[in-house]
Design a protein around this motif. Structure first.
Motif, short mmCIF file in Angstrom:
data_model
loop_
_atom_site.label_atom_id
_atom_site.label_comp_id
_atom_site.label_asym_id
_atom_site.label_seq_id
_atom_site.Cartn_x
_atom_site.Cartn_y
_atom_site.Cartn_z
N SER A 68 0.39 -1.36 0.50
CA SER A 68 0.07 -0.43 -0.28
C SER A 68 0.83 1.25 -0.34
N LYS A 69 1.72 1.42 0.35
CA LYS A 69 2.75 2.47 0.74
C LYS A 69 4.33 1.89 0.90
N PRO A 70 4.49 1.71 -0.36
CA PRO A 70 6.33 1.44 -0.91
C PRO A 70 6.93 2.72 -0.19
N GLU A 71 8.03 1.51 -0.02
CA GLU A 71 9.15 2.89 0.46
C GLU A 71 10.52 2.80 0.03
N PRO A 72 11.19 3.93 -1.18
CA PRO A 72 12.69 3.14 -1.56
C PRO A 72 13.99 2.49 -0.28
N GLU A 73 13.94 0.98 -0.50
CA GLU A 73 15.01 0.57 -0.16
C GLU A 73 16.51 0.52 -0.93
N LEU A 74 17.48 -0.34 -0.18
CA LEU A 74 18.44 -0.77 -0.64
C LEU A 74 19.17 -2.08 -0.71
N MET A 75 18.99 -3.69 -1.35
CA MET A 75 19.61 -4.55 -1.30
C MET A 75 21.05 -4.86 -1.78
N ASP A 76 21.26 -5.46 -0.50
CA ASP A 76 23.28 -5.62 -1.12
C ASP A 76 22.92 -7.58 -1.56
N PHE A 77 24.05 -7.90 -3.09
CA PHE A 77 24.22 -8.81 -3.25
C PHE A 77 25.64 -9.22 -3.10
N ALA A 78 26.04 -10.33 -2.36
CA ALA A 78 27.12 -10.62 -2.44
C ALA A 78 27.45 -11.53 -4.04
N LEU A 79 28.24 -11.34 -4.83
CA LEU A 79 28.65 -12.60 -6.03
C LEU A 79 29.45 -13.52 -6.14
N ASN A 80 29.13 -14.84 -5.50
CA ASN A 80 30.30 -15.25 -4.98
C ASN A 80 29.56 -16.39 -4.89
N ASP A 81 29.84 -17.97 -4.90
CA ASP A 81 29.59 -19.48 -4.95
C ASP A 81 29.48 -19.80 -3.40
N LYS A 82 30.20 -18.96 -2.97
CA LYS A 82 28.81 -18.98 -1.91
C LYS A 82 28.45 -19.16 -1.15
N VAL A 83 27.93 -18.42 -2.22
CA VAL A 83 26.43 -17.78 -1.27
C VAL A 83 25.15 -18.39 -1.62
N THR A 84 24.11 -18.40 -1.00
CA THR A 84 22.96 -19.19 -1.37
C THR A 84 22.02 -18.15 -2.44
N ASN A 85 21.75 -18.19 -3.10
CA ASN A 85 20.84 -17.66 -4.31
C ASN A 85 19.26 -18.18 -4.64
N GLN A 86 18.58 -16.90 -4.96
CA GLN A 86 16.79 -18.17 -5.04
C GLN A 86 17.11 -18.20 -6.18
N HIS A 87 17.70 -18.06 -7.49
CA HIS A 87 17.67 -17.85 -8.33
C HIS A 87 19.14 -17.90 -9.32
N GLY A 88 19.84 -19.27 -8.45
CA GLY A 88 21.13 -19.28 -9.00
C GLY A 88 22.65 -18.90 -9.06
N VAL A 89 23.88 -19.34 -9.17
CA VAL A 89 24.84 -18.56 -8.59
C VAL A 89 25.59 -17.33 -9.63
N GLN A 90 25.88 -16.52 -8.99
CA GLN A 90 26.44 -15.35 -9.69
C GLN A 90 28.03 -15.62 -9.10
N CYS A 91 28.78 -15.81 -9.79
CA CYS A 91 30.63 -15.79 -8.96
C CYS A 91 31.55 -14.96 -9.94
N CYS A 92 31.17 -13.27 -9.51
CA CYS A 92 31.61 -12.26 -11.25
C CYS A 92 32.60 -12.04 -9.87
N GLY A 93 32.58 -12.19 -8.49
CA GLY A 93 33.44 -12.76 -7.14
C GLY A 93 33.24 -10.68 -6.54
#
Length: 269
Positions: A68-93
């Protein structure tokens, strides 16, 4: 399509969305800082690099669209193969921070009657981020020369010349449009009040005028129009702030605009 064009398309469709921007990048990442993605309810435009980052951002953006009233937000991502991801692995580093900014549907206001008060009111409301519709049955009132005072408007201004039946515009206005009735002709005002009460998708309805005018209108709306008391009470009159009593067009316009903007803020809280 550029992200600017995509945002404009959503606004024109009166659909909410989210602007997703790669805010910061450290190390290696699919896209540089500044890359943008626009997310609508069912479509997306642009890219922030694909893969897990983009898919998660789209999922979150759609949750924000539904809120109903969304606010801006920040999301952080680590691009490595040790992170559990919802949509596959990104291991750019590298690491990526993504900013999600809601793109709400802007408000719409329609002024019926762009005479002295209507034009002053349009000048004030044109400084707001909204869709502003100006309707008048008199062609000379809506000339480019007369409306040049709105040339630097923040609002998107739409003009409608309706020589016969101004009330026909009501059906075509966006859902939730706030109506302000202030034409040069009391008969025109009365017809607009009746038609506005019969148009179910509108927002608030305001009528300019004296208490005596409203007594006559209220009686006609009940007897000739067949409206019940609760329906008639949808019309607010007089419009404006009661403690601003000046009668100059610019003063009345400030009062009406302030009252409307205060109502907008009340809706948000």
């Amino acid at each position: 399509m550029t992200w600017i064009a995509a945002v404009a398309r959503l606004r024109a469709r009166r659909e909410p969305g989210v602007l997703v921007t790669v805010a910061t990048v450290r190390g290696h990442a699919p896209r540089d800082a500044g890359a943008k993605l626009v997310v609508g309810r069912s479509e997306t435009w642009g890219s922030i690099g694909g893969g897990n980052v983009e898919a998660v951002a789209i999922d979150r953006a759609r949750e924000m669209i539904a809120a109903s009233k969304p606010e801006p937000e920040l999301m952080d991502f680590a691009l490595n193969d040790k992170v559990t991801n919802q949509h596959g692995v990104q291991c750019c580093g590298g690491t990526v921070q993504v900013l999600l900014e809601p793109l709400p549907v802007v408000r719409a206001v329609a002024i019926f009657g762009v005479g002295h008060v209507g034009l002053e009111l349009a000048r004030i409301l044109a400084r707001q981020d909204l869709d502003l519709h100006l309707i008048d049955s008199r062609a000379d009132i809506l000339t480019k020369e007369r409306l040049d005072v709105l040339a630097d408007a923040v609002a998107q201004v739409h003009t409608h010349h309706t020589p016969l039946l101004p009330e026909e515009v009501l059906e075509d206005l966006p859902r939730g449009t706030h109506i302000l009735i202030m034409t040069h002709d009391h008969a025109e005002d009365a017809a607009l009040c009746d038609a506005a009460l019969r148009t179910t998708h509108l927002g608030s309805i305001g009528l300019i005028g004296s208490a005596a005018k409203w007594v006559r209108f209220r009686k006609r709306l009940a007897t000739e129009g067949g409206h019940d008391e609760a329906t008639i009470d949808r019309i607010k009159t007089p419009i404006g702030l009661a403690d601003i009593t000046g009668k100059e067009p610019a003063t009345i316009a400030v009062s009406v605009a302030a009252d409307l903007l205060r109502a907008f803020e009340s809706e948000e809280h």
